[in-house]
Design an enzyme around this catalytic site. Structure first.
Site, PDB file in Angstrom:
ATOM      1  N   ASP A  55       0.843  -1.141   0.096  1.00 10.85           N
ATOM      2  CA  ASP A  55      -0.002   0.090  -0.005  1.00 10.85           C
ATOM      3  C   ASP A  55       0.811   1.185  -0.042  1.00 10.85           C
ATOM      4  O   ASP A  55       0.537   2.188  -0.555  1.00 10.85           O
ATOM      5  CB  ASP A  55      -0.973  -0.003   1.078  1.00 10.85           C
ATOM      6  CG  ASP A  55      -2.073  -1.011   1.142  1.00 10.85           C
ATOM      7  OD1 ASP A  55      -2.214  -1.492   0.044  1.00 10.85           O
ATOM      8  OD2 ASP A  55      -3.057  -1.219   1.869  1.00 10.85           O
ATOM      9  N   GLY A  56       1.878   1.281   0.709  1.00  8.22           N
ATOM     10  CA  GLY A  56       2.784   2.549   0.856  1.00  8.22           C
ATOM     11  C   GLY A  56       3.337   2.850  -0.659  1.00  8.22           C
ATOM     12  O   GLY A  56       3.288   4.090  -1.193  1.00  8.22           O
ATOM     13  N   GLU A 106      -4.914  10.569   4.472  1.00  7.80           N
ATOM     14  CA  GLU A 106      -5.200  11.683   5.492  1.00  7.80           C
ATOM     15  C   GLU A 106      -4.124  12.562   5.607  1.00  7.80           C
ATOM     16  O   GLU A 106      -3.289  12.575   5.357  1.00  7.80           O
ATOM     17  CB  GLU A 106      -5.441  10.892   6.848  1.00  7.80           C
ATOM     18  CG  GLU A 106      -4.094  10.243   7.586  1.00  7.80           C
ATOM     19  CD  GLU A 106      -3.546   9.126   6.883  1.00  7.80           C
ATOM     20  OE1 GLU A 106      -2.157   9.014   6.882  1.00  7.80           O
ATOM     21  OE2 GLU A 106      -4.095   8.111   6.722  1.00  7.80           O
ATOM     22  N   ALA A 144     -11.271   6.990   1.212  1.00  7.61           N
ATOM     23  CA  ALA A 144     -10.166   5.784   0.875  1.00  7.61           C
ATOM     24  C   ALA A 144      -9.252   5.577   1.836  1.00  7.61           C
ATOM     25  O   ALA A 144      -8.761   4.488   1.984  1.00  7.61           O
ATOM     26  CB  ALA A 144      -9.411   6.355  -0.552  1.00  7.61           C
ATOM     27  N   TYR A 185      -4.954   4.751   8.824  1.00 10.41           N
ATOM     28  CA  TYR A 185      -4.583   5.430  10.147  1.00 10.41           C
ATOM     29  C   TYR A 185      -5.927   5.618  11.012  1.00 10.41           C
ATOM     30  O   TYR A 185      -5.791   5.269  12.074  1.00 10.41           O
ATOM     31  CB  TYR A 185      -3.693   6.582  10.176  1.00 10.41           C
ATOM     32  CG  TYR A 185      -3.258   6.934  11.374  1.00 10.41           C
ATOM     33  CD1 TYR A 185      -3.196   6.464  12.556  1.00 10.41           C
ATOM     34  CD2 TYR A 185      -2.338   8.447  11.195  1.00 10.41           C
ATOM     35  CE1 TYR A 185      -2.591   6.996  13.593  1.00 10.41           C
ATOM     36  CE2 TYR A 185      -1.700   8.934  12.521  1.00 10.41           C
ATOM     37  CZ  TYR A 185      -1.938   8.101  13.600  1.00 10.41           C
ATOM     38  OH  TYR A 185      -1.256   8.735  14.838  1.00 10.41           O
ATOM     39  N   ASN A 186      -6.935   5.985  10.166  1.00 12.01           N
ATOM     40  CA  ASN A 186      -8.266   6.722  10.829  1.00 12.01           C
ATOM     41  C   ASN A 186      -8.966   5.105  11.642  1.00 12.01           C
ATOM     42  O   ASN A 186      -9.470   5.535  12.557  1.00 12.01           O
ATOM     43  CB  ASN A 186      -9.221   7.126   9.587  1.00 12.01           C
ATOM     44  CG  ASN A 186     -10.493   7.413  10.317  1.00 12.01           C
ATOM     45  OD1 ASN A 186     -10.738   8.178  10.962  1.00 12.01           O
ATOM     46  ND2 ASN A 186     -11.476   6.682   9.808  1.00 12.01           N
ATOM     47  N   SER A 204      -7.273   2.864  12.671  1.00  7.30           N
ATOM     48  CA  SER A 204      -6.393   2.464  14.042  1.00  7.30           C
ATOM     49  C   SER A 204      -6.624   3.426  15.093  1.00  7.30           C
ATOM     50  O   SER A 204      -6.514   2.895  16.255  1.00  7.30           O
ATOM     51  CB  SER A 204      -4.947   2.592  13.592  1.00  7.30           C
ATOM     52  OG  SER A 204      -4.688   1.555  12.600  1.00  7.30           O
TER      53      SER A 204
END
Length: 260
Positions: free
Chosen positions: A49-50, A120, A157, A162-163, A165
């Site tokens: 993903d990164g 984000e 998306a 992070y959201n 988590s």
């Protein structure tokens, strides 16, 4: 459906620095040919993903669709890796149009920094001191003081990254909303964040910035010692991601809400 568009025959392959991604790129390029990015109809990204986020940022101005295959550790944004029938899979793939967030951050020297974020924009405390943030939406103060480790604004998306988590909500891609989520809120302790219209303009003011320094991060672009950060969706910028039929990004986001 992607097959409503001209038949794809020209692919460009890009890979992360992981050995398995580099080896996969070599095999796929020999099998399907490797067209220069400027001439390719679709860019195939091999990694996690990164690396997908890096590729999206790098090709943001090109408008080229990107089809990812997982050769990394996290693959939520990637398709399953297979070397067979790649052109058929791409021509039958479903499209997801992604609009990024635009961050404008002002640092302690008064310098303005701008960046785009696909997942984000997050504000994070830089030291052991708790951050203190004042949050305004469309010019109106909605939270006079948030004591926390930080806060973030996530796109649909990015809502599963992070959201999630940080215990923020998962947002369907077509919901046209943004998530405003605190990170380890201390006061008000019970505030869990808010869902905002995708047209909302969010402003964070860093209180006691000298004593409680805060950084702002738009995906992988970081600004240290910020005093003020503005975040809004940029509808003028759009990126297209391709997903195998029946495994669209919308389906993945929905399925994530029912995962154990």
């Amino acid at each position: 459906m992607f097959n409503a568009h001209p038949m794809v025959t020209r692919l460009a392959f890009v890979a992360s620095d992981r050995p398995e991604a580099i080896e996969a790129r070599g095999r796929l390029a020999r099998r399907y040919g490797d067209t220069p990015e400027t001439e390719a109809q679709v860019v195939v990204a091999l990694g996690g993903d990164g690396f997908m986020l890096e590729t999206l940022h790098r090709l943001m101005e090109s408008g080229k669709p990107i089809y990812g295959m997982n050769r990394g550790s996290v693959g939520f944004l990637m398709n399953e890796y297979s070397e067979d029938d790649l052109l058929e899979r791409i021509n039958a793939a479903e499209r997801a149009l992604i609009h990024p967030l635009r961050m404008t951050a002002v640092d302690a020297r008064g310098v303005m920094h701008k960046a785009l974020a696909i997942n984000e924009v997050s504000l994070l405390r830089q030291t052991r001191q708790t951050a203190k943030l004042r949050i305004s939406v469309d010019g109106k103060v909605r939270l006079a003081e948030l004591s926390c480790d930080g806060a973030l604004v996530a796109t649909p998306a990015g809502s599963t990254a992070y959201n999630l988590s940080a215990h923020g909500p998962i947002i369907p891609l077509d919901a046209r909303v943004l998530a405003l989520t605190p990170i380890s809120a201390f006061r008000p302790r019970r505030w869990r964040g808010a869902l905002l219209s995708h047209t909302a303009r969010v402003t964070f003011e860093v209180m006691e910035a000298d004593k409680r320094p805060v950084s702002a991060v738009a995906d992988n672009f970081e600004v240290r010692d910020v005093t003020e950060v503005h975040v809004a969706e940029d509808r003028d910028v759009g990126m297209t991601m391709l997903f195998d039929a029946g495994r669209s990004l919308e389906e993945r986001v929905l399925a994530e809400q029912f995962s154990a």
